[in-house]
Design a protein around this motif. Structure first.
Motif, PDB file in Angstrom:
ATOM      1  N   GLN A  21       0.836  -1.203   0.000  1.00 36.80           N
ATOM      2  CA  GLN A  21       0.000   0.000   0.000  1.00 36.80           C
ATOM      3  C   GLN A  21       0.874   1.258   0.000  1.00 36.80           C
TER       4      GLN A  21
ATOM      5  N   TYR B 178      -9.845   8.431  -4.922  1.00 34.92           N
ATOM      6  CA  TYR B 178     -11.235   8.721  -4.541  1.00 34.92           C
ATOM      7  C   TYR B 178     -11.238  10.062  -3.818  1.00 34.92           C
TER       8      TYR B 178
ATOM      9  N   LYS C 147     -11.066  13.874  -3.139  1.00 39.59           N
ATOM     10  CA  LYS C 147     -10.444  15.037  -3.791  1.00 39.59           C
ATOM     11  C   LYS C 147      -9.325  14.646  -4.744  1.00 39.59           C
TER      12      LYS C 147
ATOM     13  N   GLU D 276     -17.712  -1.109   4.618  1.00 38.99           N
ATOM     14  CA  GLU D 276     -17.316  -1.331   6.018  1.00 38.99           C
ATOM     15  C   GLU D 276     -18.134  -2.433   6.697  1.00 38.99           C
TER      16      GLU D 276
ATOM     17  N   ARG E 151     -18.375  12.614  -2.195  1.00 38.57           N
ATOM     18  CA  ARG E 151     -18.648  12.339  -3.620  1.00 38.57           C
ATOM     19  C   ARG E 151     -18.886  10.852  -3.833  1.00 38.57           C
TER      20      ARG E 151
ATOM     21  N   ASP F 267     -14.189  14.209  11.497  1.00 39.49           N
ATOM     22  CA  ASP F 267     -15.105  13.874  10.399  1.00 39.49           C
ATOM     23  C   ASP F 267     -16.332  14.787  10.429  1.00 39.49           C
TER      24      ASP F 267
ATOM     25  N   TYR G  59     -14.630  21.870  -2.134  1.00 35.76           N
ATOM     26  CA  TYR G  59     -13.698  21.710  -1.015  1.00 35.76           C
ATOM     27  C   TYR G  59     -13.371  23.069  -0.407  1.00 35.76           C
ATOM     28  N   LYS G  60     -13.326  23.091   0.933  1.00 35.38           N
ATOM     29  CA  LYS G  60     -12.984  24.330   1.646  1.00 35.38           C
ATOM     30  C   LYS G  60     -11.861  24.026   2.624  1.00 35.38           C
TER      31      LYS G  60
ATOM     32  N   TYR H 211      -7.456  11.455  10.038  1.00 37.98           N
ATOM     33  CA  TYR H 211      -6.543  10.321   9.875  1.00 37.98           C
ATOM     34  C   TYR H 211      -5.649  10.165  11.112  1.00 37.98           C
TER      35      TYR H 211
ATOM     36  N   GLU I 112      -7.619   8.355  13.655  1.00 39.48           N
ATOM     37  CA  GLU I 112      -7.782   6.929  13.328  1.00 39.48           C
ATOM     38  C   GLU I 112      -6.489   6.145  13.625  1.00 39.48           C
TER      39      GLU I 112
ATOM     40  N   HIS J 293      -3.368  15.052   0.906  1.00 37.20           N
ATOM     41  CA  HIS J 293      -4.394  16.073   1.215  1.00 37.20           C
ATOM     42  C   HIS J 293      -3.693  17.413   1.485  1.00 37.20           C
TER      43      HIS J 293
ATOM     44  N   TYR K 153      -4.170  20.958  -0.478  1.00 31.37           N
ATOM     45  CA  TYR K 153      -4.617  22.223   0.128  1.00 31.37           C
ATOM     46  C   TYR K 153      -3.621  23.349  -0.164  1.00 31.37           C
TER      47      TYR K 153
HETATM   48  N1  NDX Z   1     -11.518   2.540   3.559  1.00 37.39           N
HETATM   49  C1  NDX Z   1      -9.695   2.228   5.132  1.00 37.39           C
HETATM   50  N2  NDX Z   1      -4.593  -1.804  -1.492  1.00 37.39           N
HETATM   51  C2  NDX Z   1     -10.555   2.462   2.521  1.00 37.39           C
HETATM   52  C3  NDX Z   1     -11.138   2.490   1.155  1.00 37.39           C
HETATM   53  C4  NDX Z   1     -10.142   2.256   0.067  1.00 37.39           C
HETATM   54  O1  NDX Z   1     -11.899   2.509   5.778  1.00 37.39           O
HETATM   55  O2  NDX Z   1      -6.309  -2.499  -2.783  1.00 37.39           O
HETATM   56  C5  NDX Z   1      -8.860   1.617   4.057  1.00 37.39           C
HETATM   57  C6  NDX Z   1     -11.098   2.451   4.853  1.00 37.39           C
HETATM   58  C7  NDX Z   1      -9.321   0.979   0.325  1.00 37.39           C
HETATM   59  C8  NDX Z   1      -8.608   1.071   1.679  1.00 37.39           C
HETATM   60  C9  NDX Z   1      -9.630   1.244   2.826  1.00 37.39           C
HETATM   61  C10 NDX Z   1      -7.694  -0.137   1.933  1.00 37.39           C
HETATM   62  C11 NDX Z   1      -6.694  -0.351   0.798  1.00 37.39           C
HETATM   63  C12 NDX Z   1      -7.436  -0.459  -0.506  1.00 37.39           C
HETATM   64  C13 NDX Z   1      -8.272   0.816  -0.711  1.00 37.39           C
HETATM   65  C14 NDX Z   1      -8.694   0.663  -2.141  1.00 37.39           C
HETATM   66  C15 NDX Z   1      -7.471   0.084  -2.831  1.00 37.39           C
HETATM   67  C16 NDX Z   1      -6.539  -0.364  -1.732  1.00 37.39           C
HETATM   68  C17 NDX Z   1      -8.269  -1.757  -0.515  1.00 37.39           C
HETATM   69  C18 NDX Z   1     -10.415  -0.028   3.099  1.00 37.39           C
HETATM   70  C19 NDX Z   1      -5.827  -1.642  -2.062  1.00 37.39           C
HETATM   71  C20 NDX Z   1      -3.764  -2.993  -1.622  1.00 37.39           C
HETATM   72  C21 NDX Z   1      -3.353  -3.184  -3.080  1.00 37.39           C
HETATM   73  C22 NDX Z   1      -2.514  -2.806  -0.808  1.00 37.39           C
HETATM   74  C23 NDX Z   1      -4.492  -4.232  -1.091  1.00 37.39           C
HETATM   75  O3  NDX Z   1     -16.047  14.455  -1.732  1.00 37.39           O
HETATM   76  P1  NDX Z   1     -15.184  13.752  -0.759  1.00 37.39           P
HETATM   77  O4  NDX Z   1     -15.471  12.274  -0.667  1.00 37.39           O
HETATM   78  O5  NDX Z   1     -13.711  14.049  -0.918  1.00 37.39           O
HETATM   79  O6  NDX Z   1     -15.645  14.383   0.696  1.00 37.39           O
HETATM   80  C24 NDX Z   1     -14.921  14.100   1.876  1.00 37.39           C
HETATM   81  C25 NDX Z   1     -15.078  15.224   2.865  1.00 37.39           C
HETATM   82  N3  NDX Z   1     -14.016  16.238   2.761  1.00 37.39           N
HETATM   83  C26 NDX Z   1     -14.209  17.554   2.590  1.00 37.39           C
HETATM   84  N4  NDX Z   1     -15.348  18.299   2.421  1.00 37.39           N
HETATM   85  C27 NDX Z   1     -15.205  19.636   2.242  1.00 37.39           C
HETATM   86  N5  NDX Z   1     -14.010  20.286   2.223  1.00 37.39           N
HETATM   87  C28 NDX Z   1     -12.860  19.575   2.421  1.00 37.39           C
HETATM   88  N6  NDX Z   1     -11.683  20.187   2.412  1.00 37.39           N
HETATM   89  C29 NDX Z   1     -12.933  18.147   2.595  1.00 37.39           C
HETATM   90  N7  NDX Z   1     -12.016  17.175   2.762  1.00 37.39           N
HETATM   91  C30 NDX Z   1     -12.688  16.019   2.856  1.00 37.39           C
HETATM   92  O7  NDX Z   1     -14.929  14.639   4.149  1.00 37.39           O
HETATM   93  C31 NDX Z   1     -15.496  12.920   2.657  1.00 37.39           C
HETATM   94  O8  NDX Z   1     -16.911  12.958   2.593  1.00 37.39           O
HETATM   95  C32 NDX Z   1     -15.092  13.235   4.106  1.00 37.39           C
HETATM   96  C33 NDX Z   1     -13.795  12.539   4.529  1.00 37.39           C
HETATM   97  O9  NDX Z   1     -12.861  12.664   3.480  1.00 37.39           O
HETATM   98  P2  NDX Z   1     -11.317  12.263   3.664  1.00 37.39           P
HETATM   99  O10 NDX Z   1     -10.725  12.209   2.323  1.00 37.39           O
HETATM  100  O11 NDX Z   1     -10.687  13.156   4.692  1.00 37.39           O
HETATM  101  O12 NDX Z   1     -11.398  10.798   4.356  1.00 37.39           O
HETATM  102  P3  NDX Z   1     -11.643   9.353   3.674  1.00 37.39           P
HETATM  103  O13 NDX Z   1     -10.368   8.834   3.091  1.00 37.39           O
HETATM  104  O14 NDX Z   1     -12.848   9.407   2.823  1.00 37.39           O
HETATM  105  O15 NDX Z   1     -11.930   8.482   4.999  1.00 37.39           O
HETATM  106  C34 NDX Z   1     -13.124   8.625   5.706  1.00 37.39           C
HETATM  107  C35 NDX Z   1     -12.940   8.027   7.086  1.00 37.39           C
HETATM  108  C36 NDX Z   1     -11.859   8.748   7.919  1.00 37.39           C
HETATM  109  O16 NDX Z   1     -12.317   8.928   9.224  1.00 37.39           O
HETATM  110  C37 NDX Z   1     -10.676   7.801   7.889  1.00 37.39           C
HETATM  111  O17 NDX Z   1      -9.916   7.892   9.072  1.00 37.39           O
HETATM  112  C38 NDX Z   1     -11.325   6.425   7.746  1.00 37.39           C
HETATM  113  O18 NDX Z   1     -12.523   6.644   7.024  1.00 37.39           O
HETATM  114  N8  NDX Z   1     -10.451   5.488   7.010  1.00 37.39           N
HETATM  115  C39 NDX Z   1     -10.250   5.643   5.663  1.00 37.39           C
HETATM  116  C40 NDX Z   1      -9.467   4.781   4.996  1.00 37.39           C
HETATM  117  C41 NDX Z   1      -8.947   3.559   5.646  1.00 37.39           C
HETATM  118  C42 NDX Z   1      -9.008   3.586   7.084  1.00 37.39           C
HETATM  119  C43 NDX Z   1      -9.852   4.473   7.714  1.00 37.39           C
HETATM  120  C44 NDX Z   1      -8.116   2.634   7.825  1.00 37.39           C
HETATM  121  O19 NDX Z   1      -7.161   2.103   7.238  1.00 37.39           O
HETATM  122  N9  NDX Z   1      -8.349   2.391   9.111  1.00 37.39           N
END
Ligand code: NDX
Length: 254
Positions: free
Chosen positions: A22, A33, A35, A56, A105, A164, A178-179, A194, A197, A231, A235
């Protein structure tokens, strides 16, 4: 079901290897995904609410199923029961609460598929270990590792949920712009959710003092650590008035 320590070792090692994979895949380019999607369109995507719920859900269902399958005596001692509850509690929030409030999104189907596979894998590993393999002394609840780990877990979860919430409040329903995030730990870092988390899962690892939980904490760090950095760069590039003192992930450090 029986405990096979070699299975736990193999699955935890594989999780550690996936963490490194990863890191190598997403250190330079962010996962596409939110931004970091170049040309977001509706094709091959699911609404964020539905996608986060489906992605999830297995992380909650798999340990719950393993728990239901276990015959009596069910999870002794108390420390073990509490630890299993912490994991399920987090995924209850992430599956049944977080998705219903998100204003994100649409989420790419391909990532959703891999995300689901990951949640099945990790849900099985953590659940199987805690339910069928872990052995703790009766006084584990008073052990410094349990108490300090639990405190970190709760602190991290609090920061994560609060951050969040702050992100969500940046948008009105239907908005996708985005803001600059403000308030809470966002005053110090771009990836406050993050950071929370990561603290949470390292707290869980200390409280369980187990290889699977340390492997998952390491995976979380390798997965969302680089994303926080991307991120931060986004910004800085997008907003000329972005606070210069703000760090990417760790307050005052990085
Ligand atoms: N999901 C964890 N790898 C992931 C999905 C993708 O929960 O194959 C890991 C999770 C998965 C990943 C997961 C694991 C690895 C994978 C990957 C896909 C490929 C990869 C499987 C399972 C893979 C190998 C090859 C190694 C096997 O429009 P928008 O959506 O951007 O809006 C956002 C909004 N926002 C704003 N709004 C206005 N203005 C701004 N400036 C904004 N900034 C953001 O806020 C969203 O609606 C929201 C949150 O956005 P963001 O980008 O800050 O967080 P996000 O990444 O979406 O995560 C959301 C929550 C967060 O609390 C985070 O801590 C938790 O989920 N999370 C996320 C990812 C992984 C994880 C926790 C963990 O590892 N524990």
């Amino acid at each position: 079901m029986q405990c096979f320590p070699s299975l736990v070792l193999a699955l935890s090692s594989l999780l550690g290897a996936l963490a490194l994979l990863q890191l190598s895949l997403y250190l330079r380019v962010p996962s596409r995904y939110g931004k970091h999607e170049e040309r977001p369109c509706r094709r091959g995507r699911l609404p964020a609410r539905c996608a986060w719920f489906l992605q999830e859900l297995p992380a909650f269902l798999v340990p719950a199923l393993l728990l239901a399958l276990r015959g009596p005596p069910r999870l002794e001692p108390l420390g073990c029961r509490l630890l299993c509850c912490l994991f399920c509690w987090h995924y209850f929030y992430r599956t049944f609460i977080y998705p219903f409030f998100t204003r994100g999104r649409p989420f790419p189907l391909q990532l959703l598929f891999f995300g689901m596979l990951f949640c099945i894998y990790n849900g099985f590993l953590q659940g199987y270990y805690l339910i069928y393999c872990a052995e703790y002394p009766n006084d584990w609840c008073t052990d410094i590792r349990f108490t300090s780990g639990l405190l970190l877990f709760l602190l991290g979860m609090g920061i994560n949920i609060h951050s969040d919430l702050l992100l969500r409040q940046l948008r009105k329903p239907g908005e996708v712009t985005y803001k600059i995030p403000q308030g809470g730990l966002f005053t110090y870092v771009s990836g406050a959710n993050y950071f929370g988390e990561i603290v949470e899962w390292f707290g869980f690892a200390i409280a369980t003092w187990s290889l699977p939980a340390f492997a998952f904490a390491f995976f979380t760090l390798c997965c969302i650590g680089p994303r926080a950095y991307h991120h931060h760069r986004y910004y800085l590039k997008t907003f000329t008035d972005y606070p210069k003192s703000r760090k990417a992930l760790i307050p005052f450090v990085f």
